[in-house]
Design a protein around this motif. Sequence first.
Motif, PDB file in Angstrom:
ATOM      1  N   VAL A   1       0.845  -1.189   0.000  1.00 38.94           N
ATOM      2  CA  VAL A   1       0.000   0.000   0.000  1.00 38.94           C
ATOM      3  C   VAL A   1       0.885   1.245   0.000  1.00 38.94           C
ATOM      4  O   VAL A   1       2.053   1.213   0.389  1.00 38.94           O
ATOM      5  CB  VAL A   1      -0.930   0.037   1.229  1.00 38.94           C
ATOM      6  CG1 VAL A   1      -1.921  -1.116   1.193  1.00 38.94           C
ATOM      7  CG2 VAL A   1      -0.125   0.007   2.534  1.00 38.94           C
ATOM      8  N   ARG A   2       0.298   2.353  -0.429  1.00 36.39           N
ATOM      9  CA  ARG A   2       0.978   3.641  -0.331  1.00 36.39           C
ATOM     10  C   ARG A   2       1.040   4.066   1.139  1.00 36.39           C
ATOM     11  O   ARG A   2       0.058   3.934   1.863  1.00 36.39           O
ATOM     12  CB  ARG A   2       0.225   4.700  -1.144  1.00 36.39           C
ATOM     13  CG  ARG A   2       0.146   4.388  -2.627  1.00 36.39           C
ATOM     14  CD  ARG A   2      -0.369   5.590  -3.408  1.00 36.39           C
ATOM     15  NE  ARG A   2      -1.788   5.859  -3.171  1.00 36.39           N
ATOM     16  CZ  ARG A   2      -2.418   6.948  -3.599  1.00 36.39           C
ATOM     17  NH1 ARG A   2      -1.732   7.895  -4.232  1.00 36.39           N
ATOM     18  NH2 ARG A   2      -3.711   7.109  -3.358  1.00 36.39           N
ATOM     19  N   THR A   3       2.169   4.564   1.543  1.00 36.31           N
ATOM     20  CA  THR A   3       2.325   4.922   2.958  1.00 36.31           C
ATOM     21  C   THR A   3       1.778   6.292   3.302  1.00 36.31           C
ATOM     22  O   THR A   3       1.356   6.516   4.435  1.00 36.31           O
ATOM     23  CB  THR A   3       3.798   4.924   3.372  1.00 36.31           C
ATOM     24  OG1 THR A   3       4.489   5.926   2.603  1.00 36.31           O
ATOM     25  CG2 THR A   3       4.446   3.571   3.165  1.00 36.31           C
ATOM     26  N   ALA A   4       1.819   7.240   2.337  1.00 39.12           N
ATOM     27  CA  ALA A   4       1.628   8.645   2.681  1.00 39.12           C
ATOM     28  C   ALA A   4       2.581   8.972   3.843  1.00 39.12           C
ATOM     29  O   ALA A   4       3.707   8.460   3.880  1.00 39.12           O
ATOM     30  CB  ALA A   4       0.170   8.939   3.017  1.00 39.12           C
ATOM     31  N   SER A   5       2.140   9.753   4.812  1.00 38.66           N
ATOM     32  CA  SER A   5       3.054  10.213   5.869  1.00 38.66           C
ATOM     33  C   SER A   5       3.389   9.163   6.919  1.00 38.66           C
ATOM     34  O   SER A   5       4.213   9.433   7.798  1.00 38.66           O
ATOM     35  CB  SER A   5       2.477  11.451   6.560  1.00 38.66           C
ATOM     36  OG  SER A   5       2.608  12.589   5.739  1.00 38.66           O
ATOM     37  N   THR A   6       2.786   7.980   6.861  1.00 43.30           N
ATOM     38  CA  THR A   6       3.191   6.960   7.827  1.00 43.30           C
ATOM     39  C   THR A   6       4.634   6.509   7.596  1.00 43.30           C
ATOM     40  O   THR A   6       5.246   5.929   8.498  1.00 43.30           O
ATOM     41  CB  THR A   6       2.247   5.743   7.790  1.00 43.30           C
ATOM     42  OG1 THR A   6       2.304   5.122   6.508  1.00 43.30           O
ATOM     43  CG2 THR A   6       0.815   6.148   8.109  1.00 43.30           C
TER      44      THR A   6
ATOM     45  N   ASP B   1      -4.635  12.769  -1.515  1.00 45.39           N
ATOM     46  CA  ASP B   1      -5.928  13.199  -2.041  1.00 45.39           C
ATOM     47  C   ASP B   1      -7.007  12.125  -1.912  1.00 45.39           C
ATOM     48  O   ASP B   1      -8.143  12.409  -1.541  1.00 45.39           O
ATOM     49  CB  ASP B   1      -5.793  13.609  -3.510  1.00 45.39           C
ATOM     50  CG  ASP B   1      -5.126  14.977  -3.661  1.00 45.39           C
ATOM     51  OD1 ASP B   1      -4.875  15.645  -2.640  1.00 45.39           O
ATOM     52  OD2 ASP B   1      -4.852  15.364  -4.818  1.00 45.39           O
ATOM     53  N   HIS B   2      -6.638  10.897  -2.223  1.00 43.99           N
ATOM     54  CA  HIS B   2      -7.642   9.827  -2.240  1.00 43.99           C
ATOM     55  C   HIS B   2      -7.272   8.677  -1.306  1.00 43.99           C
ATOM     56  O   HIS B   2      -7.681   7.535  -1.527  1.00 43.99           O
ATOM     57  CB  HIS B   2      -7.842   9.327  -3.674  1.00 43.99           C
ATOM     58  CG  HIS B   2      -8.298  10.406  -4.610  1.00 43.99           C
ATOM     59  ND1 HIS B   2      -9.584  10.897  -4.600  1.00 43.99           N
ATOM     60  CD2 HIS B   2      -7.618  11.127  -5.542  1.00 43.99           C
ATOM     61  CE1 HIS B   2      -9.702  11.850  -5.513  1.00 43.99           C
ATOM     62  NE2 HIS B   2      -8.522  12.029  -6.084  1.00 43.99           N
ATOM     63  N   LEU B   3      -6.506   8.978  -0.266  1.00 47.65           N
ATOM     64  CA  LEU B   3      -6.048   7.956   0.681  1.00 47.65           C
ATOM     65  C   LEU B   3      -6.035   8.514   2.094  1.00 47.65           C
ATOM     66  O   LEU B   3      -5.706   9.676   2.317  1.00 47.65           O
ATOM     67  CB  LEU B   3      -4.645   7.473   0.291  1.00 47.65           C
ATOM     68  CG  LEU B   3      -3.948   6.490   1.231  1.00 47.65           C
ATOM     69  CD1 LEU B   3      -3.067   5.527   0.435  1.00 47.65           C
ATOM     70  CD2 LEU B   3      -3.077   7.200   2.278  1.00 47.65           C
ATOM     71  N   ARG B   4      -6.379   7.657   3.050  1.00 45.52           N
ATOM     72  CA  ARG B   4      -6.162   7.933   4.462  1.00 45.52           C
ATOM     73  C   ARG B   4      -5.567   6.679   5.089  1.00 45.52           C
ATOM     74  O   ARG B   4      -5.978   5.553   4.778  1.00 45.52           O
ATOM     75  CB  ARG B   4      -7.465   8.307   5.179  1.00 45.52           C
ATOM     76  CG  ARG B   4      -8.037   9.647   4.762  1.00 45.52           C
ATOM     77  CD  ARG B   4      -7.117  10.808   5.112  1.00 45.52           C
ATOM     78  NE  ARG B   4      -7.689  12.093   4.730  1.00 45.52           N
ATOM     79  CZ  ARG B   4      -7.560  12.650   3.527  1.00 45.52           C
ATOM     80  NH1 ARG B   4      -6.917  12.004   2.569  1.00 45.52           N
ATOM     81  NH2 ARG B   4      -8.073  13.846   3.276  1.00 45.52           N
ATOM     82  N   SER B   5      -4.603   6.892   5.980  1.00 46.68           N
ATOM     83  CA  SER B   5      -3.978   5.752   6.664  1.00 46.68           C
ATOM     84  C   SER B   5      -3.632   6.151   8.083  1.00 46.68           C
ATOM     85  O   SER B   5      -3.508   7.334   8.409  1.00 46.68           O
ATOM     86  CB  SER B   5      -2.728   5.282   5.908  1.00 46.68           C
ATOM     87  OG  SER B   5      -1.771   6.330   5.819  1.00 46.68           O
ATOM     88  N   ASP B   6      -3.462   5.156   8.906  1.00 48.44           N
ATOM     89  CA  ASP B   6      -3.088   5.385  10.300  1.00 48.44           C
ATOM     90  C   ASP B   6      -2.446   4.105  10.820  1.00 48.44           C
ATOM     91  O   ASP B   6      -2.923   2.998  10.524  1.00 48.44           O
ATOM     92  CB  ASP B   6      -4.313   5.749  11.139  1.00 48.44           C
ATOM     93  CG  ASP B   6      -3.967   6.602  12.364  1.00 48.44           C
ATOM     94  OD1 ASP B   6      -2.776   6.659  12.727  1.00 48.44           O
ATOM     95  OD2 ASP B   6      -4.890   7.201  12.946  1.00 48.44           O
ATOM     96  N   VAL B   7      -1.385   4.261  11.569  1.00 46.88           N
ATOM     97  CA  VAL B   7      -0.745   3.115  12.222  1.00 46.88           C
ATOM     98  C   VAL B   7      -0.417   3.526  13.645  1.00 46.88           C
ATOM     99  O   VAL B   7       0.111   4.615  13.879  1.00 46.88           O
ATOM    100  CB  VAL B   7       0.517   2.653  11.469  1.00 46.88           C
ATOM    101  CG1 VAL B   7       1.497   3.794  11.248  1.00 46.88           C
ATOM    102  CG2 VAL B   7       1.216   1.515  12.217  1.00 46.88           C
ATOM    103  N   GLY B   8      -0.787   2.683  14.600  1.00 44.44           N
ATOM    104  CA  GLY B   8      -0.540   3.064  15.979  1.00 44.44           C
ATOM    105  C   GLY B   8      -0.806   1.950  16.969  1.00 44.44           C
ATOM    106  O   GLY B   8      -1.127   0.818  16.589  1.00 44.44           O
TER     107      GLY B   8
END
Length: 309
Positions: A72-77, A254-261
């Motif tokens: 998957v795309r990470t974006a800022s993660t 723009d078309h993605l949201r992610s979160d890891v925690g």
Amino acid sequence: MFRNCGICLGMRRVLALAALSAVLLNAQPAPRLEQIDHSIRSAIAGFQGTVSVFAKNLDSGETYGLRENERVRTASTIKLAVMAAVFESIARGQAKWTDQIVLHDADKVEGTGVLLEFSDGVRLPLQDLVHLMIVVSDNMATNLLLDRFTADAVNAEMDSLGLKQTRCLRKIMQGSKASGWSRAGLLEENQRFGLGVTTPKEIATLIEKMEEGQVVNAAASREMIAILKRQQDVSGIARGVGELPVADKTGALDHLRSDVGIVYSPGGRIAIAITVDGLPKLDYTPDNAGCILISELTHLLVDGLSKSH
């Protein structure tokens, strides 16, 4: 004759008990992981976008995954991996937290963070840049750190942790491939991922290793988790757990949201990684459909994987 009847009666009792056990077993609710899977799939049914999930109760060891090994795309993660590489360099004596980097107007890029408002020529210590990169997801802080430590060094750190699918590909909003790109980022197979690539299972494993004191060393891992607990975006995982403590890093495109925690629940420390890609609507508010879904899935995962259930 009498003895044979006794044997028959005993066998009948055994068979009857076996049959009763089978009935009771079949009457039990579905195993817990099946229940979690059902609740997750029900929540995403009809959702416009691709949802990838991995979660683990770090105390019980129980896990749940949906497309957890798909890239998957990470974006800022991916900033989690950048932070780990910086801490590694500090531990090796290759840099000091007090070392300063000069911010120039030419370094400025749009997006999250506060450095866009700082003056040309401001000198910033490495420690402050790491804090800004994680706590307010500052894009310029990230790029300045990658100028100093390089995306290839980030990937070497991921290799040392056994995270072969987690790659930092380039600096943020880096248009030219002449600089700022990692070797992995120049591969054609990675062009579609942007800033970075990972899998839900790997990025969750990275934050698990931080929690368990296995990234760089125990002291560095504790400090990384402490920084993640100060992260200010509460639109995803943190929204879904009320007042429970959370250490996490969000990501948005723009078309993605992610979160890891990690959610510190009474039923165990639950590590969670969720990526929602292919969102049809451009929406940078906290109520983005992807953020709302991440919060809903977090609630289901924490509830389902808690040891008390």
